[in-house]
Design a protein around this motif. Structure first.
Motif, mmCIF file in Angstrom:
data_model
loop_
_atom_site.group_PDB
_atom_site.id
_atom_site.type_symbol
_atom_site.label_atom_id
_atom_site.label_comp_id
_atom_site.label_asym_id
_atom_site.label_seq_id
_atom_site.Cartn_x
_atom_site.Cartn_y
_atom_site.Cartn_z
ATOM 1 N N ILE A 264 0.816 -1.214 0.000
ATOM 2 C CA ILE A 264 0.000 0.000 0.000
ATOM 3 C C ILE A 264 0.851 1.266 0.000
ATOM 4 C CG2 ILE A 264 -1.960 -1.126 1.092
ATOM 5 C CD1 ILE A 264 -1.044 0.030 3.759
ATOM 6 N N GLY A 265 2.138 1.124 -0.192
ATOM 7 C CA GLY A 265 3.005 2.292 -0.259
ATOM 8 C C GLY A 265 4.236 2.157 0.610
ATOM 9 N N ARG A 266 5.109 3.133 0.463
ATOM 10 C CA ARG A 266 6.330 3.190 1.252
ATOM 11 C C ARG A 266 6.451 4.602 1.829
ATOM 12 N NH1 ARG A 266 10.056 -0.778 0.146
ATOM 13 N NH2 ARG A 266 11.817 0.604 0.562
ATOM 14 N N LYS A 267 7.171 4.717 2.926
ATOM 15 C CA LYS A 267 7.373 6.039 3.515
ATOM 16 C C LYS A 267 8.859 6.209 3.862
ATOM 17 C CE LYS A 267 6.321 4.683 8.306
ATOM 18 N NZ LYS A 267 5.471 4.974 9.478
ATOM 19 N N PRO A 268 9.331 7.456 3.873
ATOM 20 C CA PRO A 268 10.737 7.705 4.222
ATOM 21 C C PRO A 268 11.061 7.160 5.610
ATOM 22 C CG PRO A 268 9.738 9.652 3.248
ATOM 23 C CD PRO A 268 8.615 8.682 3.495
ATOM 24 N N LYS A 269 12.241 6.583 5.735
ATOM 25 C CA LYS A 269 12.621 5.921 6.983
ATOM 26 C C LYS A 269 13.317 6.911 7.928
ATOM 27 C CE LYS A 269 14.744 1.572 8.496
ATOM 28 N NZ LYS A 269 15.697 0.493 8.131
ATOM 29 N N THR A 270 12.569 7.940 8.325
ATOM 30 C CA THR A 270 13.176 9.013 9.108
ATOM 31 C C THR A 270 12.860 8.953 10.597
ATOM 32 O OG1 THR A 270 11.280 10.389 8.455
ATOM 33 C CG2 THR A 270 13.316 10.651 7.198
ATOM 34 N N GLU A 271 11.959 8.062 10.991
ATOM 35 C CA GLU A 271 11.602 7.981 12.403
ATOM 36 C C GLU A 271 12.799 7.543 13.240
ATOM 37 O OE1 GLU A 271 8.282 5.390 12.730
ATOM 38 O OE2 GLU A 271 6.889 6.731 11.684
ATOM 39 N N THR A 285 4.812 13.700 4.968
ATOM 40 C CA THR A 285 5.048 12.259 4.799
ATOM 41 C C THR A 285 6.227 11.756 5.615
ATOM 42 O OG1 THR A 285 6.574 12.432 2.907
ATOM 43 C CG2 THR A 285 4.202 12.482 2.426
ATOM 44 N N GLY A 286 6.944 12.686 6.259
ATOM 45 C CA GLY A 286 8.155 12.312 6.978
ATOM 46 C C GLY A 286 9.404 12.429 6.131
ATOM 47 N N ALA A 287 9.264 12.909 4.905
ATOM 48 C CA ALA A 287 10.418 13.076 4.011
ATOM 49 C C ALA A 287 11.198 14.329 4.383
ATOM 50 C CB ALA A 287 9.956 13.163 2.562
ATOM 51 N N ILE A 288 12.502 14.286 4.127
ATOM 52 C CA ILE A 288 13.351 15.447 4.378
ATOM 53 C C ILE A 288 13.161 16.453 3.254
ATOM 54 C CG2 ILE A 288 15.743 16.249 4.617
ATOM 55 C CD1 ILE A 288 16.440 13.513 5.766
ATOM 56 N N LYS A 289 12.850 17.681 3.613
ATOM 57 C CA LYS A 289 12.705 18.742 2.620
ATOM 58 C C LYS A 289 14.090 19.187 2.152
ATOM 59 C CE LYS A 289 8.500 20.744 4.675
ATOM 60 N NZ LYS A 289 7.908 21.992 5.225
ATOM 61 N N VAL A 290 14.283 19.220 0.845
ATOM 62 C CA VAL A 290 15.579 19.618 0.297
ATOM 63 C C VAL A 290 15.378 20.588 -0.861
ATOM 64 C CG1 VAL A 290 16.784 17.492 0.960
ATOM 65 C CG2 VAL A 290 15.619 17.616 -1.258
ATOM 66 N N ASP A 291 16.452 21.335 -1.180
ATOM 67 C CA ASP A 291 16.411 22.216 -2.338
ATOM 68 C C ASP A 291 16.961 21.474 -3.561
ATOM 69 O OD1 ASP A 291 19.202 22.202 -2.143
ATOM 70 O OD2 ASP A 291 19.327 24.255 -1.357
ATOM 71 N N GLU A 292 17.179 22.188 -4.649
ATOM 72 C CA GLU A 292 17.622 21.540 -5.877
ATOM 73 C C GLU A 292 19.012 20.916 -5.756
ATOM 74 O OE1 GLU A 292 18.080 24.276 -9.106
ATOM 75 O OE2 GLU A 292 18.747 25.904 -7.800
ATOM 76 N N TYR A 293 19.783 21.355 -4.765
ATOM 77 C CA TYR A 293 21.106 20.771 -4.522
ATOM 78 C C TYR A 293 21.065 19.696 -3.434
ATOM 79 C CZ TYR A 293 23.206 24.339 -7.472
ATOM 80 O OH TYR A 293 23.551 25.133 -8.550
#
Length: 460
Positions: A264-271, A285-293
């Motif tokens: 049913i999906g995957r989530k970033p393993k940041t916990e 979603t628990g994903a790390i926000k990043v810029d273009e770099y």
């Protein structure tokens, strides 16, 4: 020499992290990489590679049937045995993981087989060794993890990670989900001999793909014998008296199965990674926000791969890791362009796709659509009913091909080459003036002349 133990510390030794670590080390950086599981990450250990081997294994049943059309006969029905197959699969996974490890060692990267957690923006705690190290720059590349639903009896089911440790083929498996992982495993288990039922909460599988791909894959699974229940969720799992699993579905039906796979999906393993201690921002979603770099809001912490939830593909993680290392350690600033990335879905028949879907394209500009459905030449002697589908999406104003979608034998192999043309912005005229390779299925891509005009859509 800085006051830190390392110039770069990478958390996660999957494809993206390994590439970044090696490039940074070869550029002269003092680099360490920590991995709590096995070197190689999702793709090598529990994803693309072992899954593709299972696809190959499951296709042989149909190959044996097709062979009869070419004069082959077999004295006894071919038989699949899970144990020798899994032994061979894991031997190859071990070999590939070993190559990743040797490449890191040869590049001068310190490999730490431990769980790493952030204590602050420059300090990493190695959990099992119970010690800390410091780094000037930190790259997070821990990938993602399969999601389990919050329902009664969820622990009775398995997720994709567990598939590669089954000791036998389930007689009847229920697969929950409608994304590419669910569809791929539905065809895999059907090919290996399981009765397969796929339960999906929406109307058509492969949300986000071109509608013709979605329809073609759905039809293909049904022809393969997969039972598909749409507009339904699994409410609970319960153990039966004879050791099977009773699956309670939201449409008030019940299914008894030997195995249930949640896809049913995957989530970033940041916990529990300690990102909050370093002040790193995450999205919903628990994903790390990043810029273009690939830089986070903390100016010495970056992230690449599935943990950023941008485009969750192994080659993308590798390119992101390369771009990060070139920028930070080779004084060659670069970003990775996530536009027009070709990809494959290993259903049976498989999918190859690049660029915009027809629906996405029509929201942006007027389009011409070229489409063909036909029986591949190989199947003319086998009686197989699977048709091939090819489709080009062309922007009217300049005739640039903005999308290509294929379902059929070798579609992922074909789309790799077509992806170059679409990425380069070639036009329909460029396709037309390319001489066909005959007899092949792919020649259809350069011989399609008739525009397809869906009823009710004004293309003028």
């Amino acid at each position: 020499m800085s006051d830190y133990d390392y110039d770069l510390f990478v958390i996660g030794a999957g494809s993206g992290g390994v590439r970044a670590a090696r490039v940074a080390a070869m550029a002269g950086g003092r680099v360490a990489i920590a991995e709590e599981d096995r070197i190689g990450g999702t793709c090598v250990i529990r994803g693309c590679v072992p899954k593709k081997f299972m696809v190959y294994a499951s296709e042989f049943k149909q190959h044996f049937e097709d062979a009869k059309g070419y004069g082959w006969s077999f004295p006894e029905p071919p038989k699949f045995e899970m144990t020798p197959f899994m032994n061979a699969l894991h031997a190859e996974v071990d070999r590939l993981s070993g190559i990743y490890r040797r490449n890191l060692d040869n590049s001068g990267v310190d490999v730490i087989e431990d769980r790493a957690e952030l204590k602050d923006r420059h300090t990493i705690h190695l959990v099992n060794e119970d010690r800390t190290v410091t780094a000037e720059k930190i790259l997070v590349a821990v990938g993602g993890w399969p999601v389990r639903p919050d329902i009664e009896g969820a622990d009775l089911g398995i997720v994709s990670n567990d598939v590669f440790h089954l000791d036998k083929v389930p007689e009847h498996i229920v697969i929950v989900g409608g994304g590419y992982i669910a569809c791929e495993f539905a065809d895999i288990f059907r090919g290996l001999g399981s009765e397969v039922c796929l339960v999906y909460r929406r109307d058509v599988v492969l949300r986000g793909f071109d509608d013709d791909i979605r329809t073609h894959v759905t039809e293909g699974m049904k022809r393969n014998g997969v039972r598909i229940i749409t507009h339904a969720n699994v409410d609970s799992l319960k153990k039966t008296g004879d050791g099977r699993i009773r699956v309670n579905v939201s449409d008030d039906s019940e299914i008894e199965a030997d195995q249930v796979l949640f896809a049913i999906g995957r989530k970033p393993k940041t916990e529990t990674l300690g990102l909050e201690s370093a002040g790193v921002d995450l999205d919903e979603t628990g994903a790390i926000k990043v810029d273009e770099y690939a830089k986070s809001n903390v100016d010495n912490i970056w992230a690449v791969g599935d943990v950023t939830n941008r485009m969750n593909l192994t080659p993308v993680a590798i390119r992101e890791g390369q771009a990060f290392a070139e920028t930070e350690f080779n004084e060659s600033p670069m970003t990775f362009d996530h536009d027009k990335i070709a990809t494959g879905v290993f259903t049976q028949p498989p999918v190859g796709t690049v660029g915009l879907s027809e629906a996405e394209a029509r929201k942006q500009f007027k389009v011409d659509v070229y489409k063909a459905r036909f029986f591949p030449m190989k199947e003319m002697l086998t009686g197989d009913s699977h048709r091939m589908m090819m489709k080009l999406i062309v922007r009217q104003e300049d005739q640039v091909v903005v999308g290509c979608h294929i379902v059929g034998p070798d579609a992922p192999e074909v789309i790799q080459a077509v992806g170059i043309a679409v990425k380069a912005g070639l036009t329909k005229k460029d396709f037309d003036r390319t001489c066909a390779v005959h007899p092949t299925a792919a020649e259809e891509l350069v011989t399609m002349k008739e525009k397809f005009n869906p009823v009710g859509i004004n293309t003028s």
